[in-house]
Design a protein around this motif. Structure first.
Motif, PDB file in Angstrom:
ATOM      1  N   MET A   1       0.824  -1.145   0.075  1.00  0.00           N
ATOM      2  CA  MET A   1       0.000   0.020   0.111  1.00  0.00           C
ATOM      3  C   MET A   1       0.862   1.580  -0.037  1.00  0.00           C
ATOM      4  O   MET A   1       0.485   2.360  -0.672  1.00  0.00           O
ATOM      5  CB  MET A   1      -0.921   0.106   1.229  1.00  0.00           C
ATOM      6  CG  MET A   1      -1.893  -1.097   1.376  1.00  0.00           C
ATOM      7  SD  MET A   1      -3.303  -0.498   0.234  1.00  0.00           S
ATOM      8  CE  MET A   1      -4.622  -1.183   1.396  1.00  0.00           C
ATOM      9  N   GLN A   2       2.186   1.359   0.637  1.00  0.00           N
ATOM     10  CA  GLN A   2       2.844   2.279   0.725  1.00  0.00           C
ATOM     11  C   GLN A   2       3.379   2.646  -0.684  1.00  0.00           C
ATOM     12  O   GLN A   2       3.596   4.044  -0.981  1.00  0.00           O
ATOM     13  CB  GLN A   2       3.976   2.132   1.775  1.00  0.00           C
ATOM     14  CG  GLN A   2       3.440   2.111   3.088  1.00  0.00           C
ATOM     15  CD  GLN A   2       4.560   2.066   4.186  1.00  0.00           C
ATOM     16  OE1 GLN A   2       5.744   1.446   3.719  1.00  0.00           O
ATOM     17  NE2 GLN A   2       4.446   2.153   5.376  1.00  0.00           N
TER      18      GLN A   2
ATOM     19  N   GLN B   1       0.680   4.799  -2.573  1.00  0.00           N
ATOM     20  CA  GLN B   1       0.265   5.697  -2.119  1.00  0.00           C
ATOM     21  C   GLN B   1       1.512   6.838  -2.615  1.00  0.00           C
ATOM     22  O   GLN B   1       1.382   8.034  -2.891  1.00  0.00           O
ATOM     23  CB  GLN B   1       0.326   5.807  -0.290  1.00  0.00           C
ATOM     24  CG  GLN B   1       0.062   7.115   0.128  1.00  0.00           C
ATOM     25  CD  GLN B   1      -1.326   7.479  -0.296  1.00  0.00           C
ATOM     26  OE1 GLN B   1      -2.361   6.804  -0.117  1.00  0.00           O
ATOM     27  NE2 GLN B   1      -1.463   8.708  -0.962  1.00  0.00           N
ATOM     28  N   LYS B   2       2.898   6.256  -2.434  1.00  0.00           N
ATOM     29  CA  LYS B   2       3.898   7.163  -3.003  1.00  0.00           C
ATOM     30  C   LYS B   2       3.628   7.566  -4.546  1.00  0.00           C
ATOM     31  O   LYS B   2       4.021   8.644  -5.067  1.00  0.00           O
ATOM     32  CB  LYS B   2       5.141   6.262  -2.867  1.00  0.00           C
ATOM     33  CG  LYS B   2       5.756   6.389  -1.353  1.00  0.00           C
ATOM     34  CD  LYS B   2       7.086   5.494  -1.334  1.00  0.00           C
ATOM     35  CE  LYS B   2       7.638   5.842   0.143  1.00  0.00           C
ATOM     36  NZ  LYS B   2       8.986   5.054   0.206  1.00  0.00           N
TER      37      LYS B   2
ATOM     38  N   GLN C   1       0.774   7.691  -5.997  1.00  0.00           N
ATOM     39  CA  GLN C   1      -0.303   8.566  -6.175  1.00  0.00           C
ATOM     40  C   GLN C   1       0.202  10.222  -5.664  1.00  0.00           C
ATOM     41  O   GLN C   1      -0.023  11.030  -6.173  1.00  0.00           O
ATOM     42  CB  GLN C   1      -1.497   8.164  -5.141  1.00  0.00           C
ATOM     43  CG  GLN C   1      -2.806   9.236  -5.159  1.00  0.00           C
ATOM     44  CD  GLN C   1      -3.601   8.939  -4.414  1.00  0.00           C
ATOM     45  OE1 GLN C   1      -3.372   8.391  -3.324  1.00  0.00           O
ATOM     46  NE2 GLN C   1      -4.868   8.952  -4.697  1.00  0.00           N
ATOM     47  N   ASN C   2       0.947  10.162  -4.689  1.00  0.00           N
ATOM     48  CA  ASN C   2       1.599  11.451  -4.085  1.00  0.00           C
ATOM     49  C   ASN C   2       2.356  12.042  -5.255  1.00  0.00           C
ATOM     50  O   ASN C   2       2.351  13.062  -5.439  1.00  0.00           O
ATOM     51  CB  ASN C   2       2.290  11.129  -2.962  1.00  0.00           C
ATOM     52  CG  ASN C   2       1.557  10.927  -1.766  1.00  0.00           C
ATOM     53  OD1 ASN C   2       0.220  10.829  -1.647  1.00  0.00           O
ATOM     54  ND2 ASN C   2       2.133  10.223  -0.754  1.00  0.00           N
TER      55      ASN C   2
ATOM     56  N   THR D   1      -0.869  15.832   0.947  1.00  0.00           N
ATOM     57  CA  THR D   1      -2.354  15.851   1.414  1.00  0.00           C
ATOM     58  C   THR D   1      -3.218  17.015   1.066  1.00  0.00           C
ATOM     59  O   THR D   1      -4.271  16.735   0.660  1.00  0.00           O
ATOM     60  CB  THR D   1      -2.130  15.842   3.265  1.00  0.00           C
ATOM     61  OG1 THR D   1      -1.418  14.725   3.327  1.00  0.00           O
ATOM     62  CG2 THR D   1      -3.688  15.692   3.597  1.00  0.00           C
TER      63      THR D   1
ATOM     64  N   LEU E   1      -4.017  16.162  -2.576  1.00  0.00           N
ATOM     65  CA  LEU E   1      -4.965  15.077  -2.921  1.00  0.00           C
ATOM     66  C   LEU E   1      -6.313  15.708  -2.424  1.00  0.00           C
ATOM     67  O   LEU E   1      -7.304  15.535  -3.229  1.00  0.00           O
ATOM     68  CB  LEU E   1      -4.789  14.086  -1.955  1.00  0.00           C
ATOM     69  CG  LEU E   1      -3.229  13.330  -1.935  1.00  0.00           C
ATOM     70  CD1 LEU E   1      -3.235  12.106  -1.031  1.00  0.00           C
ATOM     71  CD2 LEU E   1      -3.240  12.737  -3.478  1.00  0.00           C
TER      72      LEU E   1
ATOM     73  N   PRO F   1      -6.863   9.082  -0.414  1.00  0.00           N
ATOM     74  CA  PRO F   1      -5.779   8.121  -0.078  1.00  0.00           C
ATOM     75  C   PRO F   1      -6.064   6.784  -0.517  1.00  0.00           C
ATOM     76  O   PRO F   1      -7.242   6.319  -0.374  1.00  0.00           O
ATOM     77  CB  PRO F   1      -5.518   8.577   1.369  1.00  0.00           C
ATOM     78  CG  PRO F   1      -6.087   9.599   1.590  1.00  0.00           C
ATOM     79  CD  PRO F   1      -7.172   9.747   1.032  1.00  0.00           C
ATOM     80  N   ILE F   2      -4.999   6.062  -1.047  1.00  0.00           N
ATOM     81  CA  ILE F   2      -5.066   4.685  -1.150  1.00  0.00           C
ATOM     82  C   ILE F   2      -5.746   3.775  -0.235  1.00  0.00           C
ATOM     83  O   ILE F   2      -6.658   3.084  -0.905  1.00  0.00           O
ATOM     84  CB  ILE F   2      -3.649   4.066  -1.640  1.00  0.00           C
ATOM     85  CG1 ILE F   2      -2.942   4.839  -2.792  1.00  0.00           C
ATOM     86  CG2 ILE F   2      -3.709   2.548  -2.047  1.00  0.00           C
ATOM     87  CD1 ILE F   2      -3.781   4.833  -4.034  1.00  0.00           C
TER      88      ILE F   2
END
Length: 62
Positions: free
Chosen positions: A1-2, A5-6, A8-9, A25, A28, A35-36
């Motif tokens: 998941m991390q 998330q990276k 997506q960021n 944040t 987003l 967030p994922i």
């Protein structure tokens, strides 16, 4: 998941054109992206709700 998330960021930074080290944040929120981890939970709950209420799409067999 991390890792997701990276990604997506990073994508949010790329789309908005801000510096790499700024907080993701607010970006987003600005892009209306979940967030994922929250998105995964939302999709599971949405599919469960649709299944229980009978609103699933019809599937065709090929």
């Amino acid at each position: 998941m991390q890792r997701l998330q990276k990604v997506q960021n990073w994508t949010a930074h790329l789309i908005d054109g801000v510096m790499k080290y700024s907080l993701a944040t607010p970006l987003l929120i600005k892009l209306h992206w979940l967030p994922i981890a929250v998105r995964v939970e939302f999709k599971i709950l949405l599919l469960t709700h649709r299944t229980l209420t009978g609103h699933v799409p019809g599937y065709r067999y090929l």
